[in-house]
Design a protein around this motif. Structure first.
Motif, PDB file in Angstrom:
ATOM      1  N   LEU A 182       0.833  -1.210   0.000  1.00  0.00           N
ATOM      2  CA  LEU A 182       0.000   0.000   0.000  1.00  0.00           C
ATOM      3  C   LEU A 182       0.867   1.259   0.000  1.00  0.00           C
ATOM      4  O   LEU A 182       0.599   2.210  -0.731  1.00  0.00           O
ATOM      5  CB  LEU A 182      -0.936  -0.007   1.212  1.00  0.00           C
ATOM      6  N   LEU A 183       1.940   1.260   0.785  1.00  0.00           N
ATOM      7  CA  LEU A 183       2.857   2.413   0.794  1.00  0.00           C
ATOM      8  C   LEU A 183       3.478   2.619  -0.585  1.00  0.00           C
ATOM      9  O   LEU A 183       3.647   3.755  -1.034  1.00  0.00           O
ATOM     10  CB  LEU A 183       3.974   2.209   1.829  1.00  0.00           C
ATOM     11  N   SER A 184       3.818   1.523  -1.253  1.00  0.00           N
ATOM     12  CA  SER A 184       4.398   1.630  -2.604  1.00  0.00           C
ATOM     13  C   SER A 184       3.409   2.282  -3.549  1.00  0.00           C
ATOM     14  O   SER A 184       3.767   3.143  -4.357  1.00  0.00           O
ATOM     15  CB  SER A 184       4.781   0.257  -3.143  1.00  0.00           C
ATOM     16  N   TYR A 185       2.147   1.867  -3.447  1.00  0.00           N
ATOM     17  CA  TYR A 185       1.126   2.472  -4.309  1.00  0.00           C
ATOM     18  C   TYR A 185       0.940   3.950  -3.968  1.00  0.00           C
ATOM     19  O   TYR A 185       0.917   4.798  -4.853  1.00  0.00           O
ATOM     20  CB  TYR A 185      -0.200   1.727  -4.164  1.00  0.00           C
ATOM     21  N   LEU A 186       0.822   4.263  -2.686  1.00  0.00           N
ATOM     22  CA  LEU A 186       0.599   5.657  -2.274  1.00  0.00           C
ATOM     23  C   LEU A 186       1.771   6.556  -2.680  1.00  0.00           C
ATOM     24  O   LEU A 186       1.579   7.721  -2.996  1.00  0.00           O
ATOM     25  CB  LEU A 186       0.375   5.737  -0.769  1.00  0.00           C
ATOM     26  N   SER A 187       2.981   6.007  -2.704  1.00  0.00           N
ATOM     27  CA  SER A 187       4.154   6.822  -3.023  1.00  0.00           C
ATOM     28  C   SER A 187       4.179   7.250  -4.479  1.00  0.00           C
ATOM     29  O   SER A 187       4.852   8.217  -4.821  1.00  0.00           O
ATOM     30  CB  SER A 187       5.430   6.085  -2.674  1.00  0.00           C
ATOM     31  N   GLN A 188       3.439   6.534  -5.335  1.00  0.00           N
ATOM     32  CA  GLN A 188       3.440   6.928  -6.745  1.00  0.00           C
ATOM     33  C   GLN A 188       2.230   7.773  -7.137  1.00  0.00           C
ATOM     34  O   GLN A 188       2.075   8.118  -8.288  1.00  0.00           O
ATOM     35  CB  GLN A 188       3.579   5.687  -7.641  1.00  0.00           C
ATOM     36  N   LEU A 189       1.384   8.130  -6.160  1.00  0.00           N
ATOM     37  CA  LEU A 189       0.236   8.989  -6.484  1.00  0.00           C
ATOM     38  C   LEU A 189       0.680  10.420  -6.708  1.00  0.00           C
ATOM     39  O   LEU A 189       1.562  10.920  -6.094  1.00  0.00           O
ATOM     40  CB  LEU A 189      -0.795   8.952  -5.340  1.00  0.00           C
TER      41      LEU A 189
END
Length: 124
Positions: free
Chosen positions: A117-124
């Protein structure tokens, strides 16, 4: 005159002791907060893992998109675009797992799910 000088010196000494005590207590309080944040085993474990953006997207869609929308721009919850620039990874972990900000519910992902989830949020 000497009595007044002596009393002034006593008051000055007391003020110095009070100020040093406040600084000492404040310093240890800040240090305690830092130690607590950095010694959280769940967060430390999450941050040691590599996350998968695609798995993070799936977790987001299932657990977060209802309030933050699929574009993470705002629905019930706040806009998440550039969230990793506004909050540290540790703060994001705390936010997700604590649910301290109503109406956000507590969410207890596994360590790998949180890393994803952190990986996804970091690319927003």
């Amino acid at each position: 005159m000497d009595n007044q000088l002596a009393q002034s010196q006593v008051w000055l000494n007391r003020l110095i002791i009070i100020a040093l005590t406040i600084i000492f207590i404040g310093g240890f309080s800040i240090l305690g907060i830092y130690w607590r944040k950095t010694s959280d085993p769940y967060s430390s474990a999450v941050l040691s893992l590599s996350g998968d953006v695609q798995k993070g997207l799936a977790i987001f869609q299932i657990n977060c998109a209802g309030c933050h929308s699929l574009q993470a721009n705002r629905n019930v919850g706040p806009r998440l675009e550039n969230i990793s620039k506004r909050k540290s990874s540790r703060d994001l972990i705390t936010q997700v797992t604590s649910g301290r900000t109503p109406p956000m519910p507590k969410f207890q992902p596994s360590q790998q799910e949180m890393a994803d989830l952190l990986s996804y949020l970091s690319q927003l």
